[in-house]
Design a protein around this motif. Structure first.
Motif, PDB file in Angstrom:
ATOM      1  N   GLU A 100       0.591  -1.315   0.048  1.00 11.62           N
ATOM      2  CA  GLU A 100       0.056  -0.124   0.166  1.00 11.62           C
ATOM      3  C   GLU A 100       1.342   1.417   0.288  1.00 11.62           C
ATOM      4  OE1 GLU A 100      -2.552  -0.559   3.404  1.00 11.62           O
ATOM      5  OE2 GLU A 100      -3.787  -1.913   2.043  1.00 11.62           O
ATOM      6  N   ALA A 101       2.059   1.278   0.879  1.00 18.60           N
ATOM      7  CA  ALA A 101       2.589   2.686   0.579  1.00 18.60           C
ATOM      8  C   ALA A 101       3.659   2.674  -0.190  1.00 18.60           C
ATOM      9  CB  ALA A 101       3.458   2.607   1.720  1.00 18.60           C
ATOM     10  N   LEU A 102       3.763   1.427  -0.787  1.00 24.02           N
ATOM     11  CA  LEU A 102       4.533   2.169  -2.409  1.00 24.02           C
ATOM     12  C   LEU A 102       4.134   2.322  -3.184  1.00 24.02           C
ATOM     13  CD1 LEU A 102       6.971  -0.952  -2.128  1.00 24.02           C
ATOM     14  CD2 LEU A 102       7.828   1.026  -1.651  1.00 24.02           C
ATOM     15  N   ARG A 103       2.381   1.936  -3.938  1.00 22.99           N
ATOM     16  CA  ARG A 103       1.696   2.373  -4.296  1.00 22.99           C
ATOM     17  C   ARG A 103       0.640   3.563  -3.998  1.00 22.99           C
ATOM     18  NH1 ARG A 103      -1.452   2.986  -8.496  1.00 22.99           N
ATOM     19  NH2 ARG A 103      -2.384   2.746  -9.469  1.00 22.99           N
ATOM     20  N   ILE A 134      12.974   4.675  -1.353  1.00 28.56           N
ATOM     21  CA  ILE A 134      14.064   4.499  -1.902  1.00 28.56           C
ATOM     22  C   ILE A 134      15.769   5.204  -1.475  1.00 28.56           C
ATOM     23  CG2 ILE A 134      15.178   5.515  -4.245  1.00 28.56           C
ATOM     24  CD1 ILE A 134      12.051   5.495  -5.242  1.00 28.56           C
ATOM     25  N   THR A 135      15.399   6.132  -0.681  1.00 25.74           N
ATOM     26  CA  THR A 135      16.550   7.035   0.039  1.00 25.74           C
ATOM     27  C   THR A 135      17.404   5.821   1.030  1.00 25.74           C
ATOM     28  OG1 THR A 135      15.455   8.914  -0.541  1.00 25.74           O
ATOM     29  CG2 THR A 135      17.291   9.139   0.844  1.00 25.74           C
ATOM     30  N   HIS A 136      16.199   4.975   1.733  1.00 25.02           N
ATOM     31  CA  HIS A 136      16.923   4.159   2.912  1.00 25.02           C
ATOM     32  C   HIS A 136      17.512   3.060   1.857  1.00 25.02           C
ATOM     33  CE1 HIS A 136      15.345   5.613   6.393  1.00 25.02           C
ATOM     34  NE2 HIS A 136      14.336   6.236   5.666  1.00 25.02           N
ATOM     35  N   LEU A 137      17.013   2.516   0.702  1.00 23.04           N
ATOM     36  CA  LEU A 137      17.726   1.536  -0.363  1.00 23.04           C
ATOM     37  C   LEU A 137      19.056   2.006  -0.463  1.00 23.04           C
ATOM     38  CD1 LEU A 137      14.547  -0.002  -2.476  1.00 23.04           C
ATOM     39  CD2 LEU A 137      16.097  -0.826  -0.116  1.00 23.04           C
ATOM     40  N   VAL A 138      19.194   3.100  -0.543  1.00 22.25           N
ATOM     41  CA  VAL A 138      20.053   3.590  -1.449  1.00 22.25           C
ATOM     42  C   VAL A 138      21.176   4.394  -0.447  1.00 22.25           C
ATOM     43  CG1 VAL A 138      21.419   5.931  -2.548  1.00 22.25           C
ATOM     44  CG2 VAL A 138      19.416   5.651  -3.409  1.00 22.25           C
ATOM     45  N   ASP A 139      21.019   4.260   0.785  1.00 27.94           N
ATOM     46  CA  ASP A 139      21.869   4.407   1.980  1.00 27.94           C
ATOM     47  C   ASP A 139      22.383   2.871   2.447  1.00 27.94           C
ATOM     48  OD1 ASP A 139      20.712   7.170   1.826  1.00 27.94           O
ATOM     49  OD2 ASP A 139      19.993   7.113   3.767  1.00 27.94           O
ATOM     50  N   TYR A 140      21.856   1.664   1.654  1.00 26.18           N
ATOM     51  CA  TYR A 140      22.540   0.828   2.675  1.00 26.18           C
ATOM     52  C   TYR A 140      22.844   0.407   0.852  1.00 26.18           C
ATOM     53  CZ  TYR A 140      19.278   0.355   6.094  1.00 26.18           C
ATOM     54  OH  TYR A 140      19.535   0.660   7.898  1.00 26.18           O
ATOM     55  N   GLY A 141      23.586   0.599  -0.193  1.00 26.92           N
ATOM     56  CA  GLY A 141      24.017   0.465  -1.058  1.00 26.92           C
ATOM     57  C   GLY A 141      23.518  -0.229  -2.605  1.00 26.92           C
ATOM     58  N   CYS A 142      21.917   0.218  -2.412  1.00 29.00           N
ATOM     59  CA  CYS A 142      21.361  -0.729  -4.029  1.00 29.00           C
ATOM     60  C   CYS A 142      21.695   0.645  -4.677  1.00 29.00           C
ATOM     61  CB  CYS A 142      19.515  -0.811  -3.280  1.00 29.00           C
ATOM     62  SG  CYS A 142      19.295  -1.965  -1.393  1.00 29.00           S
ATOM     63  N   ASP A 143      20.493   0.550  -5.556  1.00 31.72           N
ATOM     64  CA  ASP A 143      21.151   1.610  -6.805  1.00 31.72           C
ATOM     65  C   ASP A 143      19.410   2.141  -6.641  1.00 31.72           C
ATOM     66  OD1 ASP A 143      20.394   2.408  -9.569  1.00 31.72           O
ATOM     67  OD2 ASP A 143      22.259   1.557  -9.647  1.00 31.72           O
ATOM     68  N   ALA A 144      19.633   3.507  -7.152  1.00 27.13           N
ATOM     69  CA  ALA A 144      18.044   3.824  -7.304  1.00 27.13           C
ATOM     70  C   ALA A 144      17.043   3.378  -7.892  1.00 27.13           C
ATOM     71  CB  ALA A 144      18.268   5.650  -7.064  1.00 27.13           C
ATOM     72  N   TYR A 151       6.332   3.917 -10.596  1.00 25.03           N
ATOM     73  CA  TYR A 151       6.369   2.886  -9.757  1.00 25.03           C
ATOM     74  C   TYR A 151       4.853   1.819 -10.659  1.00 25.03           C
ATOM     75  CZ  TYR A 151       5.891  -0.596  -6.524  1.00 25.03           C
ATOM     76  OH  TYR A 151       5.555  -2.178  -6.254  1.00 25.03           O
ATOM     77  N   LEU A 152       5.422   1.119 -11.444  1.00 26.79           N
ATOM     78  CA  LEU A 152       4.595   0.205 -11.782  1.00 26.79           C
ATOM     79  C   LEU A 152       4.371  -1.184 -11.082  1.00 26.79           C
ATOM     80  CD1 LEU A 152       4.739   0.475 -15.429  1.00 26.79           C
ATOM     81  CD2 LEU A 152       3.019   1.787 -13.995  1.00 26.79           C
ATOM     82  N   PRO A 153       3.508  -1.721  -9.891  1.00 26.02           N
ATOM     83  CA  PRO A 153       3.124  -2.605  -9.016  1.00 26.02           C
ATOM     84  C   PRO A 153       2.752  -3.417  -9.857  1.00 26.02           C
ATOM     85  CG  PRO A 153       1.518  -1.296  -8.393  1.00 26.02           C
ATOM     86  CD  PRO A 153       2.101  -0.407  -8.888  1.00 26.02           C
ATOM     87  N   GLY A 154       2.450  -3.904 -10.528  1.00 23.61           N
ATOM     88  CA  GLY A 154       2.085  -5.001 -11.882  1.00 23.61           C
ATOM     89  C   GLY A 154       3.671  -5.678 -12.588  1.00 23.61           C
ATOM     90  N   ASP A 155       4.489  -4.941 -12.379  1.00 26.17           N
ATOM     91  CA  ASP A 155       5.781  -5.210 -12.821  1.00 26.17           C
ATOM     92  C   ASP A 155       6.139  -6.421 -12.150  1.00 26.17           C
ATOM     93  OD1 ASP A 155       5.104  -4.211 -14.687  1.00 26.17           O
ATOM     94  OD2 ASP A 155       7.105  -2.227 -14.382  1.00 26.17           O
ATOM     95  N   GLY A 192      -2.747  -4.128  -7.210  1.00 25.36           N
ATOM     96  CA  GLY A 192      -2.051  -4.695  -8.126  1.00 25.36           C
ATOM     97  C   GLY A 192      -0.933  -5.328  -8.515  1.00 25.36           C
ATOM     98  N   SER A 193      -0.189  -5.517  -7.465  1.00 22.99           N
ATOM     99  CA  SER A 193       0.909  -6.320  -7.310  1.00 22.99           C
ATOM    100  C   SER A 193       0.769  -7.839  -7.178  1.00 22.99           C
ATOM    101  CB  SER A 193       1.470  -6.454  -5.874  1.00 22.99           C
ATOM    102  OG  SER A 193       1.812  -5.094  -5.718  1.00 22.99           O
ATOM    103  N   LYS A 194       1.232  -8.723  -7.842  1.00 22.44           N
ATOM    104  CA  LYS A 194       1.216 -10.043  -7.583  1.00 22.44           C
ATOM    105  C   LYS A 194       1.826 -10.760  -6.594  1.00 22.44           C
ATOM    106  CE  LYS A 194       1.784  -9.856 -12.833  1.00 22.44           C
ATOM    107  NZ  LYS A 194       2.334  -8.808 -13.339  1.00 22.44           N
ATOM    108  N   CYS A 195       1.296 -12.395  -6.033  1.00 22.26           N
ATOM    109  CA  CYS A 195       1.662 -12.896  -5.281  1.00 22.26           C
ATOM    110  C   CYS A 195       1.864 -13.920  -5.435  1.00 22.26           C
ATOM    111  CB  CYS A 195       0.811 -12.422  -3.746  1.00 22.26           C
ATOM    112  SG  CYS A 195       1.273 -12.864  -2.678  1.00 22.26           S
TER     113      CYS A 195
END
Length: 95
Positions: A13-16, A26-36, A43-47, A84-87
């Motif tokens: 819900e938060a992402l969508r 995304i900022t937190h992910l970058v802080d932990y070394g992930c690419d933005a 953002y397309l949750p169906g992807d 719109g996400s899959k599981c």
């Protein structure tokens, strides 16, 4: 497990639905070394597919407690479908 499923629902819900939360995440992910670009904008949750991996012992059945099943069903049919996400769920035998 039910708690894990509810955390997933909140995250989906938060992402969508919330641009600010998504940008902060995304900022937190970058802080932990992930690419933005790990979460591209827009953002397309169906992807994406949410995959729950349950680790079980060699003698355990591929099963979960009743209320965990209820939580997973609610998550898949309501929250993730609405966002719109899959599981999917899979089991892995511990070595």
């Amino acid at each position: 497990m039910s708690h894990l499923f509810r955390q997933t629902a909140y995250s989906a819900e938060a992402l969508r639905l919330n641009d600010t939360s998504r940008k902060e995440f995304i900022t937190h992910l970058v802080d932990y070394g992930c690419d933005a670009s790990v979460i591209p904008l827009p953002y397309l949750p169906g992807d994406y597919k949410v995959i729950f991996v349950l680790v079980i012992g060699k003698t355990q059945k591929k099963d979960m407690p009743f209320f965990s099943k209820v939580s997973l069903k609610d998550l898949a049919e309501n929250t993730l479908e609405i966002t719109g996400s899959k599981c999917n769920i899979t089991y892995v035998l511990e070595p």
